[in-house]
Design a protein around this motif. Structure first.
Motif, short mmCIF file in Angstrom:
data_model
loop_
_atom_site.label_atom_id
_atom_site.label_comp_id
_atom_site.label_asym_id
_atom_site.label_seq_id
_atom_site.Cartn_x
_atom_site.Cartn_y
_atom_site.Cartn_z
N LEU A 21 -9.28 -26.97 -42.05
CA LEU A 21 -10.21 -26.87 -43.17
C LEU A 21 -9.55 -26.31 -44.41
O LEU A 21 -9.96 -26.60 -45.53
N MET A 24 -8.12 -29.19 -46.18
CA MET A 24 -9.19 -29.93 -46.84
C MET A 24 -9.68 -29.20 -48.09
O MET A 24 -9.91 -29.82 -49.14
N LEU A 130 -15.59 -28.84 -37.24
CA LEU A 130 -14.59 -29.63 -37.95
C LEU A 130 -15.09 -31.05 -38.20
O LEU A 130 -14.98 -31.58 -39.32
N THR A 133 -17.80 -31.08 -40.83
CA THR A 133 -17.25 -30.92 -42.19
C THR A 133 -16.61 -32.21 -42.68
O THR A 133 -16.79 -32.62 -43.83
N VAL A 134 -15.85 -32.87 -41.80
CA VAL A 134 -15.19 -34.13 -42.18
C VAL A 134 -16.23 -35.20 -42.49
O VAL A 134 -16.12 -35.93 -43.49
N THR A 137 -17.94 -34.32 -45.82
CA THR A 137 -17.04 -34.48 -46.97
C THR A 137 -16.75 -35.95 -47.26
O THR A 137 -16.97 -36.44 -48.37
N VAL A 138 -16.27 -36.65 -46.24
CA VAL A 138 -15.89 -38.05 -46.44
C VAL A 138 -17.13 -38.92 -46.68
O VAL A 138 -17.14 -39.78 -47.57
#
Length: 271
Positions: A21, A24, A130, A133-134, A137-138
């Motif tokens: 993270l 990122m 994780l 969050t990915v 975000t993406v």
């Protein structure tokens, strides 16, 4: 709560999650330098960075609570707390200290896989955070780029994109925001599948906690210990009663002997 070593805690699953993270977060903050503040993507990235900071604080406070020496932990990790303050994006570059620290331990350690195997629950929780969050975000960034320029789209702002991605991950599907482009629909399908898998991991984690064999063994051990303690207490009470009986027997024998003598004297006395 299980205590952790002051040095090796850097290699626990939550700290490894924080390492990824951190990369990122640095990528997001670096992108903000080149994006105008009036742009919708800028607002989106600020929201994502704030979300990552909340995860950083959760990880840091968890490790602080589990540390054997909390003062020593704060001495070594005060830059991480400062770097995790939301809104102030410039402070995020202090995460480089955490990145180099964990990378150094990764290069010098040969027990990372064993550490993850020994902390499977923590590894599962770290993986869930994780992946979440990915996906956020993406997914939010891509849906905003794909849908914002379409005149028929209903996703026009960073708030719309974040709301849509959370609703899609949870598979709730309110229908207030949805993709209209082909690429947007394909992205939505991928996020829905990932969301189902994510909630499957959460369900498996909860099931493992409820039906934990270690916890069952601990309960059995406590029950056996309680039974043994009751047996010992009963045995102790029996010993005390035997001791009381042993003390009473000589006195009763003496009393009986005295009564016998008195009766003999009375019988032998002249009339």
């Amino acid at each position: 709560m299980k205590k952790i070593d002051a040095v090796k805690h850097e290699l626990n699953p939550m700290s490894l999650m924080a390492l990824i993270l951190s990369f990122m977060s640095l990528a997001v903050v670096t992108s903000l330098i080149f994006i105008p503040q009036t742009d919708r993507v800028y607002t989106l990235f600020v929201g994502i960075d704030t979300f990552i900071c909340l995860l950083f604080w959760c990880q840091l406070l968890t490790d602080l609570a589990r540390s054997n020496s909390k003062i020593n932990y704060l001495k070594h990790h005060w830059p991480d707390f400062i770097a995790s303050i939301p809104v102030i994006e410039a402070l995020r570059f202090a995460r480089i200290v955490q990145i180099f620290r964990v990378i150094r331990l990764l290069r010098s350690s040969h027990h990372i896989i064993n550490n993850i195997r020994n902390n499977r629950r923590e590894a599962t929780v770290a993986t869930i955070f994780l992946l979440l969050t990915v996906l956020v975000t993406v997914g939010s960034a891509m849906i905003l780029m794909l849908e914002s320029n379409d005149p028929e789209s209903n996703i026009h702002s960073a708030g719309d994109a974040l709301w849509w991605v959370f609703v899609t991950i949870s598979t709730v599907g309110y229908g207030d925001h949805y993709p209209v482009t082909t690429l947007g629909k394909m992205l939505a399908a991928v996020i829905i599948l990932c969301g189902v898998g994510l909630f499957g991991m959460v369900a498996g984690l909860v099931s493992a906690i409820i039906s934990d064999p270690t916890k069952k063994k601990e309960l059995d051990a406590r029950r056996h210990e309680k039974e043994w303690q009751q047996m010992l207490d009963n045995q102790q009470r029996l010993l005390e009663r035997l001791a009381q009986l042993e003390q009473r027997l000589p006195r009763e024998e003496n009393e009986n002997a005295e009564r016998t003598k008195c009766s003999e004297k009375t019988t032998n006395a002249p009339q």
